[in-house]
Write an enzyme that holds these catalytic residues in place. Structure first.
Site, PDB file in Angstrom:
ATOM      1  N   CYS A  98       5.518  -1.229 -11.392  1.00 16.32           N
ATOM      2  CA  CYS A  98       6.237  -0.090 -11.963  1.00 16.32           C
ATOM      3  C   CYS A  98       5.360   1.150 -12.191  1.00 16.32           C
ATOM      4  O   CYS A  98       5.816   2.268 -11.905  1.00 16.32           O
ATOM      5  CB  CYS A  98       6.956  -0.500 -13.241  1.00 16.32           C
ATOM      6  SG  CYS A  98       6.100  -1.686 -14.282  1.00 16.32           S
TER       7      CYS A  98
ATOM      8  N   ARG B 120      -2.011 -12.134 -10.690  1.00 12.68           N
ATOM      9  CA  ARG B 120      -2.317 -12.404 -12.096  1.00 12.68           C
ATOM     10  C   ARG B 120      -3.232 -13.616 -12.188  1.00 12.68           C
ATOM     11  O   ARG B 120      -3.012 -14.631 -11.525  1.00 12.68           O
ATOM     12  CB  ARG B 120      -1.026 -12.633 -12.897  1.00 12.68           C
ATOM     13  CG  ARG B 120      -0.163 -11.362 -12.924  1.00 12.68           C
ATOM     14  CD  ARG B 120       1.133 -11.506 -13.639  1.00 12.68           C
ATOM     15  NE  ARG B 120       1.933 -10.285 -13.470  1.00 12.68           N
ATOM     16  CZ  ARG B 120       3.183 -10.147 -13.872  1.00 12.68           C
ATOM     17  NH1 ARG B 120       3.790 -11.154 -14.487  1.00 12.68           N
ATOM     18  NH2 ARG B 120       3.832  -9.015 -13.677  1.00 12.68           N
TER      19      ARG B 120
ATOM     20  N   GLN C  25       7.292  -9.868  -5.610  1.00 11.40           N
ATOM     21  CA  GLN C  25       8.438  -9.407  -6.377  1.00 11.40           C
ATOM     22  C   GLN C  25       9.376  -8.571  -5.501  1.00 11.40           C
ATOM     23  O   GLN C  25       8.918  -7.726  -4.730  1.00 11.40           O
ATOM     24  CB  GLN C  25       7.979  -8.562  -7.572  1.00 11.40           C
ATOM     25  CG  GLN C  25       7.141  -9.334  -8.575  1.00 11.40           C
ATOM     26  CD  GLN C  25       6.675  -8.455  -9.720  1.00 11.40           C
ATOM     27  OE1 GLN C  25       6.439  -7.266  -9.547  1.00 11.40           O
ATOM     28  NE2 GLN C  25       6.522  -9.052 -10.898  1.00 11.40           N
TER      29      GLN C  25
ATOM     30  N   ASP D 267      11.052  -5.879  -6.079  1.00  6.64           N
ATOM     31  CA  ASP D 267      11.028  -4.919  -7.168  1.00  6.64           C
ATOM     32  C   ASP D 267      11.841  -3.680  -6.829  1.00  6.64           C
ATOM     33  O   ASP D 267      11.869  -3.246  -5.676  1.00  6.64           O
ATOM     34  CB  ASP D 267       9.581  -4.511  -7.454  1.00  6.64           C
ATOM     35  CG  ASP D 267       9.270  -4.534  -8.934  1.00  6.64           C
ATOM     36  OD1 ASP D 267      10.213  -4.636  -9.727  1.00  6.64           O
ATOM     37  OD2 ASP D 267       8.086  -4.447  -9.296  1.00  6.64           O
TER      38      ASP D 267
ATOM     39  N   HIS E  33      13.051   0.213  -8.898  1.00  9.33           N
ATOM     40  CA  HIS E  33      13.070   1.048 -10.095  1.00  9.33           C
ATOM     41  C   HIS E  33      13.969   2.248  -9.839  1.00  9.33           C
ATOM     42  O   HIS E  33      13.902   2.868  -8.780  1.00  9.33           O
ATOM     43  CB  HIS E  33      11.660   1.499 -10.465  1.00  9.33           C
ATOM     44  CG  HIS E  33      10.747   0.363 -10.790  1.00  9.33           C
ATOM     45  ND1 HIS E  33       9.895  -0.200  -9.861  1.00  9.33           N
ATOM     46  CD2 HIS E  33      10.599  -0.359 -11.932  1.00  9.33           C
ATOM     47  CE1 HIS E  33       9.237  -1.207 -10.426  1.00  9.33           C
ATOM     48  NE2 HIS E  33       9.644  -1.324 -11.676  1.00  9.33           N
TER      49      HIS E  33
ATOM     50  N   LYS F 273      17.462  -5.089 -22.544  1.00 14.63           N
ATOM     51  CA  LYS F 273      17.637  -5.594 -21.185  1.00 14.63           C
ATOM     52  C   LYS F 273      18.767  -6.613 -21.118  1.00 14.63           C
ATOM     53  O   LYS F 273      19.144  -7.211 -22.125  1.00 14.63           O
ATOM     54  CB  LYS F 273      16.338  -6.223 -20.668  1.00 14.63           C
ATOM     55  CG  LYS F 273      15.766  -7.315 -21.549  1.00 14.63           C
ATOM     56  CD  LYS F 273      14.467  -7.875 -21.003  1.00 14.63           C
ATOM     57  CE  LYS F 273      13.897  -8.957 -21.908  1.00 14.63           C
ATOM     58  NZ  LYS F 273      12.795  -9.714 -21.290  1.00 14.63           N
TER      59      LYS F 273
ATOM     60  N   HIS G  13      14.311  -0.927 -14.610  1.00 13.82           N
ATOM     61  CA  HIS G  13      13.635  -1.952 -13.820  1.00 13.82           C
ATOM     62  C   HIS G  13      14.684  -2.986 -13.444  1.00 13.82           C
ATOM     63  O   HIS G  13      15.510  -3.366 -14.279  1.00 13.82           O
ATOM     64  CB  HIS G  13      12.546  -2.663 -14.631  1.00 13.82           C
ATOM     65  CG  HIS G  13      11.521  -1.760 -15.219  1.00 13.82           C
ATOM     66  ND1 HIS G  13      10.210  -1.758 -14.810  1.00 13.82           N
ATOM     67  CD2 HIS G  13      11.603  -0.828 -16.215  1.00 13.82           C
ATOM     68  CE1 HIS G  13       9.520  -0.876 -15.522  1.00 13.82           C
ATOM     69  NE2 HIS G  13      10.345  -0.305 -16.383  1.00 13.82           N
TER      70      HIS G  13
END
Length: 624
Positions: free
Chosen positions: A307, A336, A354, A356, A358, A441, A487
């Site tokens: 992000c 990670r 991911q 992902d 946005h 969320k 997100h």
């Protein structure tokens, strides 16, 4: 949202937890009779059961679990009560010292010196401290007496042992006292308990089935992915077949979001540390980040999330309100530094891909954009037959210091999400304190074939990053304004979602997702020419999906027909096409499904149309 239904479910779970916690005490009482010198740690109820950490003079074996169970049944039939006794902390310490229970004495001293919060943090067992909620600072603790057994405990418990349902002791493991490897290692006895035998039998069946469906084993057998010690733990290597499944999932998401205005972007896998310091992630995640050094002397790291990068694409030039919403999407890997002991197949890895996206929008566009994302998630999960449960995660207004933004902003944002859920006409639950620090969320929980729940998809409102990165757009009044950032994740993590899917289907993916959709099995070498004619006919079928043709192979092995069919079944191939003299003469195929159903003789065109429809609709047709 049905508050009464949610309340009923919560009460039923509380009753079950109470019974399981009482069963843990019953187990401890049985252990003490069999081993009078046993020293007890903590014994909470947990998901699907309970455990108790115990120091014993000998290492227990699975055979000992049967002895303990038998003793538990004897005690249960005596209708022993769970009698509450309240005493002062000093008296409690004295009593536990007399009974030679050093771990209970340690908990009581910790409670006396540092309070109940410290005990819960270090043991994970809120009931173990013998102090009721709201009694912080109290000098009185409670015990529960069950027959000869006295245990430090907050409760509550069932009235007596006959209110305990059916139980089974499951396993023995080692556990360091208070989770500290410098402390003694105790023996942790796990058990489960249910209200009825039918519920217990069903749970045991699910456990056995989950072992059969373990994605780590099936992933190897189906040649989907591998791990290498030279590459490192938590870093999966996807084979051509596994990569095909990944690609199909990614393409499915793209097919749902592209018509709604999502545009693909691409970002690097490393970044300067400054990016995450600005975003606020550094303070929270720096211990989990892979650090990178180079010739420049600047500090870099492998990106743990995407992000902040996407904010910099937005910030690369001034935006007008006419451009909004801007919807950026990307399938990319983040990294990670997970602890080695937490890694688990594809479900817990160090390289996390991911899907992902946005969205940068104006405040009054939030509701419409959330509805768009909701429709993507809903349509994505439909073909998999997974029921979605919805949770609205809210801030804790009693602790506003944990969050960014004013109460007015939070209340407005939360009400917008509620409005979306009302429009969808669904039931949902609300959880106070589960919001991210940057906004509320909507979390989606999927229920798989083994009745397990997985938190996968999410829609999150974010006030934090637009503020931290000073993101702006020029409003219709000519003044700069702050956008809202959304997100969204559909799969969550591609790796984790694949692990869920493998176990959900037991490796037998639906036809559209199967790496090989049809295996041609010639009975003898003289049928090979016809086999390749059939293969070419299937390859020539044009599809309107991203994949150009039906995925078909010919088994040329010099083995029996039965062996070839068995091999195809083990590889979970949906369709097996057996070819002999009759089929070659008539231009047909004898079709068997991996389920064992014989679909009989079909023309090649009829079979092709069947497979084509299953691919295009992402829905397998009836087999009988």
């Amino acid at each position: 949202m049905s508050t009464s239904l949610a309340a009923e479910k919560e009460q039923a779970q509380q009753d079950l937890d109470r019974m399981r916690h009482s069963t843990a005490h019953l187990m401890a009482a049985a252990v003490q009779l069999l081993w009078p010198e046993a020293k007890f740690g903590v014994g909470p109820a947990i998901k699907n059961g309970f455990y108790y950490d115990i120091e014993l003079p000998e290492a227990l074996t699975p055979k000992d679990l049967g002895r303990i169970e038998q003793k538990m049944r004897e005690l249960k039939n005596k209708k022993l009560g769970y009698d509450r006794i309240e005493v002062g902390i000093d008296e409690a310490i004295e009593e536990m010292s007399k009974r030679n229970q050093p771990y209970k004495v340690e908990l009581l001293n910790l409670l006396k010196e540092r309070g109940s919060t410290a005990v819960v943090q270090e043991t994970g067992d809120a009931e173990a401290i013998g102090l009721s909620e709201g009694q912080e600072g109290s000098t009185v603790v409670s015990f529960y007496q069950t027959g000869h057994f006295l245990d430090l405990c907050r409760g509550p418990h069932v009235e007596d042992t006959t209110h305990i349902g059916v139980f089974k002791l499951m396993s023995i493991a080692g556990a360091y006292w208070r989770g500290n490897e410098n402390n003694p290692q105790l023996q942790r006895l796990y058990g489960t308990a249910f209200n009825t035998k039918e519920e217990l039998d069903h749970y045991l069946w699910l456990l056995e089935e989950s072992k059969k469906r373990d994605h780590r084993r099936l992933g190897q057998e189906l040649d989907l992915f591998a791990f290498s010690d030279l590459v490192g733990g938590g870093l999966p290597l996807f084979t051509p077949k596994g990569t095909l499944v990944r690609d199909l999932l990614e393409e499915f998401v793209q097919s749902l979001q592209e018509p709604l205005g999502y545009q693909r972007v691409h970002i690097p896998h490393i970044t300067k540390n400054d990016l995450y310091k600005t975003s606020g992630h550094w303070e929270k995640f720096q211990e989990d980040i892979f650090h990178v050094s180079g010739k420049s002397g600047e500090d870099f790291c492998m990106k743990p999330m995407n992000c902040p990068h996407h904010t910099q694409i937005y910030a690369s030039r001034m935006r007008s309100y006419r451009e909004l919403p801007i919807r950026l999407s990307e399938v990319t890997t983040v990294y990670r530094d997970e602890l080695p002991g937490t890694l688990h197949g594809l479900s817990r890895v160090r390289a996390i891909t991911q899907d992902d996206a946005h969205v940068f929008c104006t405040p009054d566009q939030v509701q419409e954009e959330v509805l768009r994302i909701y429709s993507i998630i809903e349509n994505f999960y439909k073909p998999f037959g997974m029921t979605l449960a919805v949770r609205l995660s809210l801030w804790d207004e009693e602790h506003p210091e944990k969050y960014l933004g004013t109460p007015e902003l939070w209340n407005s944002a939360q009400e917008q999400l509620r409005a979306v859920l009302r429009m969808k006409g669904i039931e949902w639950v609300e959880e106070v304190g589960e919001a991210a620090f940057y906004g509320p969320k909507i979390d989606f929980t999927a229920l798989d074939a083994l009745e397990r729940t997985w938190q996968l998809a999410t829609i999150q409102l974010d006030f934090n990053l637009p503020e931290r990165f000073n993101l702006e757009y020029m409003g219709p009044d000519g003044h700069a304004a702050r956008p809202v950032m959304l997100h969204r994740a559909v799969l969550g993590s591609v790796e984790r979602f694949m692990s869920v899917l493998i176990e959900h289907y037991a490796g037998a993916f639906p036809t559209w997702l199967s790496p090989v959709q049809a295996m041609i099995i010639p009975i003898a070498d003289r049928h090979l020419d016809y086999a390749y004619q059939v293969k070419q006919s299937l390859l020539d079928v044009r599809l309107s999906s991203a994949r150009e043709s039906i995925r078909v192979e010919v088994d040329e092995a010099r083995e029996s027909m039965q062996k070839k069919i068995r091999n195809a079944q083990l590889q979970k191939v949906p369709y097996m096409l057996v070819l002999g003299d009759k089929e070659a003469e008539n231009g047909e195929v004898n079709v068997r499904h991996r389920s064992g159903v014989n679909l009989g003789t079909l023309s090649v065109s009829a079979l092709a149309e069947r497979i084509k429809q299953e691919i295009l609709t992402r829905n397998d047709l009836p087999r009988e």
